[in-house]
Scaffold this motif. Structure first.
Motif, PDB file in Angstrom:
ATOM      1  N   MET A   1      51.735  73.463  31.109  1.00 43.91           N
ATOM      2  CA  MET A   1      52.025  74.522  32.421  1.00 43.91           C
ATOM      3  C   MET A   1      53.149  73.826  32.957  1.00 43.91           C
ATOM      4  O   MET A   1      54.056  74.614  33.487  1.00 43.91           O
ATOM      5  CB  MET A   1      50.782  74.447  32.971  1.00 43.91           C
ATOM      6  CG  MET A   1      49.727  75.598  32.402  1.00 43.91           C
ATOM      7  SD  MET A   1      50.649  77.166  32.114  1.00 43.91           S
ATOM      8  CE  MET A   1      51.165  77.590  33.933  1.00 43.91           C
ATOM      9  N   ALA A   2      53.011  72.669  33.247  1.00 41.94           N
ATOM     10  CA  ALA A   2      53.998  71.876  34.231  1.00 41.94           C
ATOM     11  C   ALA A   2      55.611  72.327  33.586  1.00 41.94           C
ATOM     12  O   ALA A   2      56.570  72.514  34.413  1.00 41.94           O
ATOM     13  CB  ALA A   2      53.814  70.549  34.571  1.00 41.94           C
ATOM     14  N   ARG A   3      55.696  71.770  32.414  1.00 46.42           N
ATOM     15  CA  ARG A   3      57.103  71.778  31.970  1.00 46.42           C
ATOM     16  C   ARG A   3      57.418  73.543  31.754  1.00 46.42           C
ATOM     17  O   ARG A   3      58.775  73.598  31.869  1.00 46.42           O
ATOM     18  CB  ARG A   3      57.153  70.927  30.638  1.00 46.42           C
ATOM     19  CG  ARG A   3      56.956  69.578  30.697  1.00 46.42           C
ATOM     20  CD  ARG A   3      57.114  68.885  29.125  1.00 46.42           C
ATOM     21  NE  ARG A   3      58.388  69.116  29.052  1.00 46.42           N
ATOM     22  CZ  ARG A   3      58.724  68.890  27.463  1.00 46.42           C
ATOM     23  NH1 ARG A   3      57.835  68.772  26.541  1.00 46.42           N
ATOM     24  NH2 ARG A   3      60.182  69.257  27.141  1.00 46.42           N
ATOM     25  N   VAL A   4      56.347  74.338  31.039  1.00 43.29           N
ATOM     26  CA  VAL A   4      56.848  75.556  31.021  1.00 43.29           C
ATOM     27  C   VAL A   4      57.297  76.409  32.451  1.00 43.29           C
ATOM     28  O   VAL A   4      58.126  77.033  32.356  1.00 43.29           O
ATOM     29  CB  VAL A   4      55.647  76.454  30.129  1.00 43.29           C
ATOM     30  CG1 VAL A   4      56.147  77.794  30.268  1.00 43.29           C
ATOM     31  CG2 VAL A   4      55.601  75.854  28.927  1.00 43.29           C
TER      32      VAL A   4
ATOM     33  N   LEU B   1      54.697  81.354  24.416  1.00 44.10           N
ATOM     34  CA  LEU B   1      53.789  81.149  23.185  1.00 44.10           C
ATOM     35  C   LEU B   1      52.592  80.741  23.717  1.00 44.10           C
ATOM     36  O   LEU B   1      52.435  79.567  24.385  1.00 44.10           O
ATOM     37  CB  LEU B   1      54.242  80.032  22.354  1.00 44.10           C
ATOM     38  CG  LEU B   1      55.579  80.223  21.490  1.00 44.10           C
ATOM     39  CD1 LEU B   1      56.038  79.239  20.571  1.00 44.10           C
ATOM     40  CD2 LEU B   1      55.616  81.697  20.853  1.00 44.10           C
ATOM     41  N   LEU B   2      51.471  81.631  23.904  1.00 40.63           N
ATOM     42  CA  LEU B   2      50.294  81.423  24.456  1.00 40.63           C
ATOM     43  C   LEU B   2      49.263  81.615  23.557  1.00 40.63           C
ATOM     44  O   LEU B   2      48.940  82.500  22.126  1.00 40.63           O
ATOM     45  CB  LEU B   2      49.663  82.377  25.503  1.00 40.63           C
ATOM     46  CG  LEU B   2      50.400  82.358  26.826  1.00 40.63           C
ATOM     47  CD1 LEU B   2      51.892  82.505  27.044  1.00 40.63           C
ATOM     48  CD2 LEU B   2      49.788  83.415  27.788  1.00 40.63           C
TER      49      LEU B   2
ATOM     50  N   LEU C   1      56.569  87.556  25.291  1.00 43.50           N
ATOM     51  CA  LEU C   1      55.235  86.755  25.194  1.00 43.50           C
ATOM     52  C   LEU C   1      54.646  86.930  23.925  1.00 43.50           C
ATOM     53  O   LEU C   1      54.293  88.160  23.602  1.00 43.50           O
ATOM     54  CB  LEU C   1      54.622  87.289  26.383  1.00 43.50           C
ATOM     55  CG  LEU C   1      53.284  86.545  26.926  1.00 43.50           C
ATOM     56  CD1 LEU C   1      53.022  86.741  28.480  1.00 43.50           C
ATOM     57  CD2 LEU C   1      52.265  87.153  26.084  1.00 43.50           C
ATOM     58  N   TRP C   2      54.176  86.012  23.478  1.00 39.31           N
ATOM     59  CA  TRP C   2      53.406  86.098  22.076  1.00 39.31           C
ATOM     60  C   TRP C   2      52.187  85.212  22.189  1.00 39.31           C
ATOM     61  O   TRP C   2      52.043  84.119  22.601  1.00 39.31           O
ATOM     62  CB  TRP C   2      54.312  85.624  20.795  1.00 39.31           C
ATOM     63  CG  TRP C   2      55.472  86.442  20.514  1.00 39.31           C
ATOM     64  CD1 TRP C   2      56.675  86.475  21.341  1.00 39.31           C
ATOM     65  CD2 TRP C   2      55.727  87.186  19.630  1.00 39.31           C
ATOM     66  NE1 TRP C   2      57.651  87.331  20.879  1.00 39.31           N
ATOM     67  CE2 TRP C   2      56.992  87.699  19.844  1.00 39.31           C
ATOM     68  CE3 TRP C   2      54.891  87.806  18.574  1.00 39.31           C
ATOM     69  CZ2 TRP C   2      57.484  88.809  18.847  1.00 39.31           C
ATOM     70  CZ3 TRP C   2      55.252  88.627  17.958  1.00 39.31           C
ATOM     71  CH2 TRP C   2      56.619  88.964  18.035  1.00 39.31           C
TER      72      TRP C   2
ATOM     73  N   SER D   1      48.071  75.116  20.917  1.00 38.72           N
ATOM     74  CA  SER D   1      46.858  74.917  21.520  1.00 38.72           C
ATOM     75  C   SER D   1      47.185  74.782  23.119  1.00 38.72           C
ATOM     76  O   SER D   1      46.005  74.771  23.958  1.00 38.72           O
ATOM     77  CB  SER D   1      46.186  73.484  21.216  1.00 38.72           C
ATOM     78  OG  SER D   1      47.149  72.425  21.535  1.00 38.72           O
ATOM     79  N   ASP D   2      48.193  75.001  23.497  1.00 34.03           N
ATOM     80  CA  ASP D   2      48.708  74.811  24.872  1.00 34.03           C
ATOM     81  C   ASP D   2      49.731  75.809  25.163  1.00 34.03           C
ATOM     82  O   ASP D   2      50.481  76.403  24.191  1.00 34.03           O
ATOM     83  CB  ASP D   2      48.950  73.478  25.530  1.00 34.03           C
ATOM     84  CG  ASP D   2      48.746  73.569  27.038  1.00 34.03           C
ATOM     85  OD1 ASP D   2      48.561  74.515  27.792  1.00 34.03           O
ATOM     86  OD2 ASP D   2      48.676  72.500  27.581  1.00 34.03           O
ATOM     87  N   VAL D   3      50.180  76.300  26.392  1.00 32.40           N
ATOM     88  CA  VAL D   3      51.290  77.174  26.486  1.00 32.40           C
ATOM     89  C   VAL D   3      52.358  76.392  25.953  1.00 32.40           C
ATOM     90  O   VAL D   3      52.735  75.193  26.315  1.00 32.40           O
ATOM     91  CB  VAL D   3      51.422  77.616  27.951  1.00 32.40           C
ATOM     92  CG1 VAL D   3      51.416  76.727  29.020  1.00 32.40           C
ATOM     93  CG2 VAL D   3      52.475  78.408  28.108  1.00 32.40           C
TER      94      VAL D   3
END
Length: 339
Positions: A255-258, A271-272, A324-325, A331-333
């Motif tokens: 999350m932080a980097r995205v 990618l979620l 958004l896919w 395993s993480d965003v």
């Protein structure tokens, strides 16, 4: 998946009521709605005008619905192909993830069946399917073996009529692609008319064409089966391409980097792995999202508030024209970057 269709949600300030309901039919309709209303009113944010607007919209159709409303208006109402997990809640942003996960396989596309007399087009994306019939020349359409000195001239006139119809179809397809952001154009029909069509399509449209083996305007059965198979194959290829790009470029994960990449407008695709209920911090701006409220304050947000990660990510993607896919390959965003 492009998110143009949910962008209007972020042009209105919340709080938002997000309601997912199954078909409200028969004598239980009113009592069913009272249960939805009670859940909204228990949340503490309910305003009567918004709840009344939701009720009117929910009662309008027999199919399951995803409804998003604020300040007395239903901003978006989407029919669902299958019954949803029922939900009624208030939140700063609309809770769109269940809707997006249902629509995940619905790529904006055009289905085209073309023959000498014209074309039948069906556009999918941004609402209910829209059909159009395109015909420019009605005569002459049939070649004959009559012979004589006029045979070649007559055949040339027939070819010109076929090509005029293909040109009209190409112009309509180009316009649909421009307006709807169409990703795939599936074309079936008479071989020579398909060739004329490809010749006259704009480059943007021609690059999106997939030929489908079966289909005529009199028989849609096999065409629909071929279309569904072609769409599944396109989705698999697209998802694989994005994953490969992410891995090759060592794209951001977590999350932080995205969130940082979204704030800078550098994300091409998110990618979620599925729903992400864990909270993050947001501001009023579409890309104002962070895992640390202090970071948002440094970006000029005076009072960050908490919101679900997936809701905040969907808003940021929609407002920056990112895709958004959902995929179980992460395993993480994660994010595929534009640059």
């Amino acid at each position: 998946m492009r998110l143009d269709f949910i962008r209007p949600l972020y042009e209105r300030r919340g709080p938002y009521a997000s309601v997912y309901v199954g078909a409200l039919t028969g004598p239980e309709r009113e009592s069913h709605w009272r249960g939805v209303r009670d859940r909204l009113e228990q949340d503490g944010h309910a305003d009567k005008a918004t709840v009344d607007a939701l009720r009117e919209e929910a009662m309008r159709a027999a199919a399951g619905r995803a409804l998003f409303a604020t300040h007395g208006d239903v901003v978006l109402a989407e029919s669902l192909d299958r019954a949803p997990r029922e939900l009624a809640m208030w939140s700063p942003l609309p809770h769109v993830t269940p809707l997006l996960m249902q629509r995940g396989e619905n790529v904006p596309h055009l289905r085209v069946i073309i023959d000498h007399a014209g074309a039948e087009l069906t556009a999918f994306g941004g609402g209910s399917p829209r059909k159009a019939t395109v015909e420019a020349a009605a005569w002459p359409l049939q070649k004959t073996a009559q012979g004589g000195w006029s045979q070649k001239r007559y055949e040339r006139a027939v070819d010109e009529a076929w090509e005029k119809n293909a040109v009209a179809a190409a112009q309509e397809i180009d316009e649909q692609v421009r307006r709807l952001g169409t990703e795939v154009i599936l074309v079936a029909g008479e071989p020579k008319s398909r060739s004329f069509l490809l010749h006259h399509l704009g480059t943007k449209s021609a690059d999106r064409v997939t030929m489908v083996e079966h289909g005529s305007r009199d028989d849609h059965g096999q065409f629909e089966q071929d279309v569904e198979r072609s769409l599944d194959e396109w989705l698999d290829r697209r998802r694989a391409e994005l994953l490969e790009r992410h891995q090759e470029s060592d794209g951001p994960v977590g999350m932080a980097r995205v969130c940082h990449a979204l704030r800078e407008g550098r994300v091409h695709a998110l990618l979620l792995p599925g729903e992400l209920p864990k909270p993050v911090w947001i501001g009023e701006g579409g890309t104002q999202v962070a895992t640390d409220p202090a970071e948002l304050r440094r970006w000029g947000v005076n009072e960050p508030i908490q919101e679900r990660s997936d809701s905040a990510l969907a808003r940021a993607a929609a407002m920056t024209d990112a895709e958004l896919w959902f995929t179980d390959a992460v395993s993480d965003v994660a994010a595929v970057l534009r640059y």
